[in-house]
Design an enzyme around this catalytic site. Structure first.
Site, PDB file in Angstrom:
ATOM      1  N   GLY A 179     -23.711 -11.285  33.639  1.00 48.98           N
ATOM      2  CA  GLY A 179     -25.717 -11.349  33.615  1.00 48.98           C
ATOM      3  C   GLY A 179     -26.069 -10.247  33.062  1.00 48.98           C
ATOM      4  N   SER A 180     -27.143  -9.317  33.452  1.00 54.79           N
ATOM      5  CA  SER A 180     -27.664  -9.012  32.050  1.00 54.79           C
ATOM      6  C   SER A 180     -27.099  -7.832  31.501  1.00 54.79           C
ATOM      7  CB  SER A 180     -29.414  -8.115  32.540  1.00 54.79           C
ATOM      8  OG  SER A 180     -29.174  -7.312  33.289  1.00 54.79           O
ATOM      9  N   GLU A 204     -19.469 -10.562  30.000  1.00 56.75           N
ATOM     10  CA  GLU A 204     -20.242 -11.905  29.873  1.00 56.75           C
ATOM     11  C   GLU A 204     -21.455 -11.614  29.612  1.00 56.75           C
ATOM     12  OE1 GLU A 204     -22.746 -14.538  29.541  1.00 56.75           O
ATOM     13  OE2 GLU A 204     -21.443 -16.023  30.970  1.00 56.75           O
ATOM     14  N   GLU A 239     -26.458 -11.296  46.067  1.00 56.25           N
ATOM     15  CA  GLU A 239     -26.876 -11.220  47.444  1.00 56.25           C
ATOM     16  C   GLU A 239     -28.025 -12.565  47.224  1.00 56.25           C
ATOM     17  OE1 GLU A 239     -24.843  -7.672  46.778  1.00 56.25           O
ATOM     18  OE2 GLU A 239     -27.039  -8.490  45.951  1.00 56.25           O
TER      19      GLU A 239
END
Length: 492
Positions: free
Chosen positions: A240-241, A262, A190
């Protein structure tokens, strides 16, 4: 800057920025309640509201992806490739406009944004070509028996992409999915929605059938729970995390769906003895400043042989102290802002923690100005191994440096964390290079440079840094299922 100038700047930014919408079943939907507002990290000006997908929108997206998959799966690969390459041509034609959108919402330098778009185009071209080389097998068998091994697209894909490389990450996932014959529901970040909208628009204009590529924004928890649990979706892919990746993997496991993850890293850089440490320090500064250090493969933990330490740190700090930081549109700027106020606070917290533990600030160490999310390129020296700067991915322009007596100690420090994505090493010893290649726990290792994989080589991590690989000769594997057909040719 006075109030009139600020209003003029904000008007100019908004004139370059697109209207943000959901894209479902070939239609743009903008009349939804806003979820957040996009800010320019260089000015903190509001660019646009981001619409929030409702439960009904998500249901429509799933049904559209189901229908789109059935159309796209049965489209001959050669025809799919023509549409994909037409989308790539439009992407390249629109590079300048899309790069401005990327810089406005992400902050990275305009030249870096343009390079990211070119990298994105390369992903599509590579995967499109790979789709024409995806073959099944015929296994020799007894008379009147054919043994066929077919590779077929897995089905609708749910893809989650981050804000740091909003074009590149979205391309990694949609290129492989589309080339394989799968449909996609892309849940983009976003904070960088304009780039995702521009990407989708290229493929809409290229003639991609309705429902094959869908785009949603909104409440991440609502979207992930709904899309992953649905029997329509067949693969979950995320960049992402590590924490979020583990959560999404748990959701997928409950639904018995494969994942392609990933995840985060904290890339070590091993600098040996007998090298040109000052020159490597200068190279490290350039590599670390890229995208303000907000890349999962960004070099972060600098583990330096004691004989090279002073020259390396001195050179690194000298370059970082001279870097010009500012708005990514300025031609002389070398590094832009961090992406948001959270990253600004995280960077300052990491520096403060290191100082409290006895580290020395060799360059930077603080916010620049009071408008825009600018943080000075920072070199921390003599950092204790238990400091946040050595144990937590900085995801910002912070470099932590430690001195070690030998390669055994360097490998021990490098492998001490639970993550293992990218890593770098500098040595003139072939013996040491071979030892590092065998023993450094990572998915990608660059020796004597700070490069990262292109479309033709796999990218992914080990340990907590992910599951699976993107790119390379096997770039489409995760998007296919194997079906074995045992067919008797005898009359019945």
């Amino acid at each position: 800057m006075n109030e009139v100038s600020l209003r003029t700047l904000e008007d100019r930014e908004r004139s370059l920025y697109p209207k943000i919408g959901l894209f479902i079943d070939g239609q743009w939907i903008c009349d939804r309640d806003p979820w957040i507002e996009v800010k320019n990290p260089s000015t903190e000006n509001i660019l646009a509201p981001v619409p929030k997908a409702t439960d009904e929108d998500l249901a429509r997206a799933l049904n559209a992806a189901d229908r789109g998959f059935r159309v796209w799966r049965d489209t001959p690969p050669q025809e799919r490739v023509k549409i994909i390459l037409k989308g790539v041509a439009l992407l390249r034609e629109r590079t300048d406009d899309i790069a401005k959108i990327l810089t406005l919402e992400n902050g990275k330098h305009l030249a870096d944004a343009q390079a990211e778009i070119e990298r994105c185009a390369n992903f599509y071209e590579w995967d499109a070509a790979q789709s024409l080389r995806t073959f099944g097998l015929i296994v020799p068998g007894e008379p009147q028996m054919q043994k066929l091994i077919l590779r077929q697209p897995i089905g609708p894909v749910v893809a989650f992409t981050p804000w740091n490389v909003p074009m590149s990450s979205a391309a990694r996932k949609t290129s492989a999915a589309l080339a394989s014959g799968c449909s996609v529901i892309l849940k983009a970040a976003e904070e960088t929605p304009g780039t995702a909208c521009a990407l989708v628009k290229c493929f809409e204009d290229a003639g991609l059938p309705a429902g094959v590529l869908n785009l949603v924004f909104g409440d991440p928890a609502q979207i992930s729970a709904t899309l992953i649990a649905s029997p329509i979706s067949r693969l979950v892919t995320f960049t992402g995390s590590t924490g979020v990746g583990k959560h999404l993997t748990e959701l997928a496991a409950r639904a018995m769906k494969p994942v392609l993850m990933e995840l985060g890293g904290n890339a070590p850089v091993l600098v040996g003895d007998g090298v040109n440490a000052a020159e490597i320090g200068r190279l490290a500064a350039v590599g670390k400043a890229r995208a303000s250090g907000q890349i999962c493969a960004s070099p972060s933990r600098f583990i330096i042989h004691e004989a090279s330490y002073d020259d390396f740190v001195g050179s690194f700090a000298e370059v970082f102290n001279s870097l010009k930081v500012g708005d990514g549109f300025a031609p002389d700027v070398q590094m832009g802002p961090v992406a948001n106020a959270r990253r600004l606070a995280a960077a300052q917290s990491m520096v403060d923690d290191a100082k409290q533990r006895g580290a020395r600030v060799a360059a930077g160490g603080q916010r620049i100005g009071n408008r825009g999310y600018f943080f000075a390129p920072t070199v921390l020296a003599e950092v204790p191994l238990d400091a946040d700067a050595m144990t937590v991915e900085p995801f910002g322009p912070i470099a932590a440096c430690v001195s070690v007596p030998d390669l055994d100690a360097a490998l021990s420090v490098a492998n001490s964390l639970s993550v293992g994505l990218a890593a770098y090493a500098f040595t003139n010893s072939l013996h040491d290079a071979e030892r590092i290649s065998r023993n450094l726990e990572c998915g990608v290792l660059a020796i004597n440079h700070f490069g990262t994989p292109d479309a033709d080589t796999p990218f992914g991590g080990v340990k907590d840094s992910g599951i699976g690989r993107e790119g390379g000769p096997s770039s489409l594997d995760a998007y296919f299922v194997t079906r074995t057909v045992l067919q008797s040719t005898a009359r019945v």
